[in-house]
Design an enzyme around this catalytic site. Structure first.
Site, PDB file in Angstrom:
ATOM      1  CB  CYS A   1      -0.961  -0.006   1.167  1.00 57.17           C
ATOM      2  SG  CYS A   1      -1.964  -1.484   1.195  1.00 57.17           S
TER       3      CYS A   1
ATOM      4  CG  HIS B   1      -3.078   3.327   2.015  1.00 60.60           C
ATOM      5  ND1 HIS B   1      -3.681   2.958   0.829  1.00 60.60           N
ATOM      6  CD2 HIS B   1      -3.122   2.224   2.820  1.00 60.60           C
ATOM      7  CE1 HIS B   1      -4.061   1.693   0.914  1.00 60.60           C
ATOM      8  NE2 HIS B   1      -3.743   1.236   2.099  1.00 60.60           N
TER       9      HIS B   1
ATOM     10  CG  ASN C   1      -6.577  -0.915   1.567  1.00 63.89           C
ATOM     11  OD1 ASN C   1      -5.915  -0.566   0.593  1.00 63.89           O
ATOM     12  ND2 ASN C   1      -6.030  -1.287   2.702  1.00 63.89           N
TER      13      ASN C   1
HETATM   14  N1  ACO Z   1     -18.246  -7.976  10.215  1.00 69.46           N
HETATM   15  C1  ACO Z   1     -18.755  -8.142  11.459  1.00 69.46           C
HETATM   16  N2  ACO Z   1     -17.972  -8.374  12.525  1.00 69.46           N
HETATM   17  C2  ACO Z   1     -16.656  -8.469  12.329  1.00 69.46           C
HETATM   18  C3  ACO Z   1     -16.067  -8.320  11.065  1.00 69.46           C
HETATM   19  C4  ACO Z   1     -16.926  -8.065   9.973  1.00 69.46           C
HETATM   20  N3  ACO Z   1     -16.476  -7.899   8.719  1.00 69.46           N
HETATM   21  N4  ACO Z   1     -14.731  -8.466  11.192  1.00 69.46           N
HETATM   22  C5  ACO Z   1     -14.479  -8.684  12.493  1.00 69.46           C
HETATM   23  N5  ACO Z   1     -15.635  -8.694  13.180  1.00 69.46           N
HETATM   24  C6  ACO Z   1     -15.825  -8.887  14.624  1.00 69.46           C
HETATM   25  C7  ACO Z   1     -14.716  -9.688  15.252  1.00 69.46           C
HETATM   26  O1  ACO Z   1     -14.972 -11.083  15.114  1.00 69.46           O
HETATM   27  C8  ACO Z   1     -14.779  -9.238  16.684  1.00 69.46           C
HETATM   28  O2  ACO Z   1     -15.840  -9.900  17.319  1.00 69.46           O
HETATM   29  P1  ACO Z   1     -15.704 -10.403  18.861  1.00 69.46           P
HETATM   30  O3  ACO Z   1     -15.523  -9.137  19.645  1.00 69.46           O
HETATM   31  O4  ACO Z   1     -16.987 -11.083  19.095  1.00 69.46           O
HETATM   32  O5  ACO Z   1     -14.497 -11.278  18.873  1.00 69.46           O
HETATM   33  C9  ACO Z   1     -15.169  -7.770  16.566  1.00 69.46           C
HETATM   34  O6  ACO Z   1     -15.735  -7.606  15.254  1.00 69.46           O
HETATM   35  C10 ACO Z   1     -14.006  -6.807  16.741  1.00 69.46           C
HETATM   36  O7  ACO Z   1     -12.926  -7.250  15.912  1.00 69.46           O
HETATM   37  P2  ACO Z   1     -11.568  -6.461  15.878  1.00 69.46           P
HETATM   38  O8  ACO Z   1     -10.624  -7.153  14.975  1.00 69.46           O
HETATM   39  O9  ACO Z   1     -11.146  -6.204  17.300  1.00 69.46           O
HETATM   40  O10 ACO Z   1     -12.046  -5.091  15.242  1.00 69.46           O
HETATM   41  P3  ACO Z   1     -11.259  -3.745  15.107  1.00 69.46           P
HETATM   42  O11 ACO Z   1     -11.989  -2.663  15.774  1.00 69.46           O
HETATM   43  O12 ACO Z   1      -9.789  -3.908  15.404  1.00 69.46           O
HETATM   44  O13 ACO Z   1     -11.400  -3.465  13.553  1.00 69.46           O
HETATM   45  C11 ACO Z   1     -10.121  -3.572  11.516  1.00 69.46           C
HETATM   46  C12 ACO Z   1     -10.816  -4.361  12.631  1.00 69.46           C
HETATM   47  C13 ACO Z   1     -11.173  -2.753  10.787  1.00 69.46           C
HETATM   48  C14 ACO Z   1      -9.467  -4.533  10.553  1.00 69.46           C
HETATM   49  C15 ACO Z   1      -9.092  -2.615  12.159  1.00 69.46           C
HETATM   50  O14 ACO Z   1      -8.246  -3.341  13.031  1.00 69.46           O
HETATM   51  C16 ACO Z   1      -8.278  -1.941  11.140  1.00 69.46           C
HETATM   52  O15 ACO Z   1      -8.763  -1.131  10.388  1.00 69.46           O
HETATM   53  N6  ACO Z   1      -6.976  -2.213  11.105  1.00 69.46           N
HETATM   54  C17 ACO Z   1      -6.083  -1.607  10.129  1.00 69.46           C
HETATM   55  C18 ACO Z   1      -6.242  -2.366   8.878  1.00 69.46           C
HETATM   56  C19 ACO Z   1      -5.698  -1.602   7.724  1.00 69.46           C
HETATM   57  O16 ACO Z   1      -5.847  -0.408   7.630  1.00 69.46           O
HETATM   58  N7  ACO Z   1      -5.069  -2.331   6.862  1.00 69.46           N
HETATM   59  C20 ACO Z   1      -4.572  -1.823   5.696  1.00 69.46           C
HETATM   60  C21 ACO Z   1      -3.273  -1.067   5.844  1.00 69.46           C
HETATM   61  S1  ACO Z   1      -2.021  -1.677   4.860  1.00 69.46           S
HETATM   62  C22 ACO Z   1      -2.681  -2.177   3.474  1.00 69.46           C
HETATM   63  O17 ACO Z   1      -3.502  -1.481   3.037  1.00 69.46           O
HETATM   64  C23 ACO Z   1      -2.350  -3.452   2.812  1.00 69.46           C
END
Ligand code: ACO
Length: 325
Positions: free
Chosen positions: A119, A252, A282
């Protein structure tokens, strides 16, 4: 040899198949994977993504964006003397997507290669093109970010498959007597390979290992917020500028929360943040030039504005480019 390089045209392309969060949730539900528009919007700001048709490759998306950028710059394909494609989803193992795209544009002879920094790819590619122009190796470059991330998504993993989409963005970067690109700053730290990767490879005529995207979302989130601020500050310092000189921040487009937190750390009002992640998710290396082109074409960004472009992604890689449009 010219002292500067300058963006003279932008273009972008999204494949026609658009899935809203509700569309994607309905498709995933048929495979027993549960998600919702509410969860996706609240955690990421994403409302829709585009997926390319099976026969469409990264080079097709990139070529479409490049044609628009050349048209905007008033540059003919025959004038292009450098093509750099930032991608992690090339058409083939080799040759590069850049070579395939070069042929699709009817160009022959100029240097063409891919840059692989996930990215951060577009920021890396723009930095390389800037350096090649400043040393006199090129005068009119196409710098493209293009991806078909839908091909490497695990649609059984709801924590990743709702985040990504396909698309392309491009700029024409030309030698210039006036700036242009003011400063660049690139970094990588390979100890974080495991938090964001596609670990599979091709060997002995077979795919070896898992060829689908793996991500530790929370680890990526924490790292991204810190390094984006560092890269922006380092770039401003190199250019002798301050936060107040930034007209538009184009990070990004991965997650609205990461983007807003970066803007806050740079003391920029959210009105100076360019946001298109809601419309395409993304798109990895394509996201920055997609956002740039959208904001140029809708009149938000004007000629002469000072832009901070920031990339962060797998590797771990990160970097920034400060420029006058
Ligand atoms: N739909 C519904 N529920 C979901 C989903 C979904 N798609 N995905 C996860 N959950 C649930 C999980 O199972 C968890 O449930 P639980 O509490 O019962 O266990 C709950 O939601 C919370 O999950 P987390 O992983 O803790 O959620 P978080 O708030 O951390 O959000 C996310 C996840 C959106 C991926 C976040 O961590 C994030 O944005 N991280 C950065 C990712 C990123 O930007 N990557 C790209 C950068 S580099 C590149 O682009 C290649």
């Amino acid at each position: 040899m010219s002292p500067y390089s300058r963006i003279t045209g932008t273009g972008s392309y999204l494949p026609p198949r658009r899935l809203s969060n509700a569309d994607l949730a309905a498709e995933l539900a048929t495979q027993g994977v549960e998600t919702s528009d509410e969860w996706i919007v609240e955690r990421t700001g994403i409302r829709a993504r585009h997926f390319a048709a099976p026969e469409v490759c990264t080079s097709d998306l990139g070529a479409a964006a490049a044609r628009k950028a050349m048209e905007a710059a008033g540059v003919l394909p025959s004038e292009i003397d450098l093509i750099i494609v930032a991608t992690s989803t090339p058409d083939m193992v080799f040759p590069s997507a850049a070579c395939i795209l070069q042929h699709k544009l009817g160009i022959a002879g100029c240097a063409a290669f891919d840059v692989q920094a996930v990215c951060s790819g577009f920021v890396y590619a723009l930095t390389v093109a800037d350096a090649l122009i400043k040393t006199g190796s090129a005068t009119k470059a196409l710098v493209i970010g293009a991806e078909v991330f839908s091909r490497i998504l695990d649609f059984k993993d709801r924590t990743t498959c709702v985040l990504f989409g396909d698309g392309a963005g491009a700029v024409v970067l030309e030698a210039s007597e006036t700036p242009g690109i003011l400063a660049t700053d690139l970094h990588a730290d390979g100890k974080y390979v495991g938090i964001l990767c596609v670990p599979g490879t091709v060997s002995g005529g077979q795919v070896l290992g898992d060829p689908l995207l793996k991500m530790d979302g929370q680890a990526v989130f924490k790292l991204a917020v810190g390094v984006l601020e560092d890269a922006a500050r380092a770039t401003l310092a190199k250019a002798g500028k301050t936060d107040a000189d930034i007209d538009w921040l184009i990070p990004h487009q991965a997650n609205i929360r990461i983007m807003q937190s970066t803007a806050k750390k740079l003391k920029l009002p959210l009105s100076k943040l360019i946001v298109t992640v809601d419309q395409h998710g993304n798109t990895s290396a394509a996201s920055i030039p997609l956002a740039l082109d959208t904001a140029v074409r809708n009149g938000t960004i004007q000629k002469g504005d000072t832009l901070m472009l920031e990339g962060v992604g797998g590797g771990f890689t990160w970097g920034a480019v400060l420029l006058n449009l």
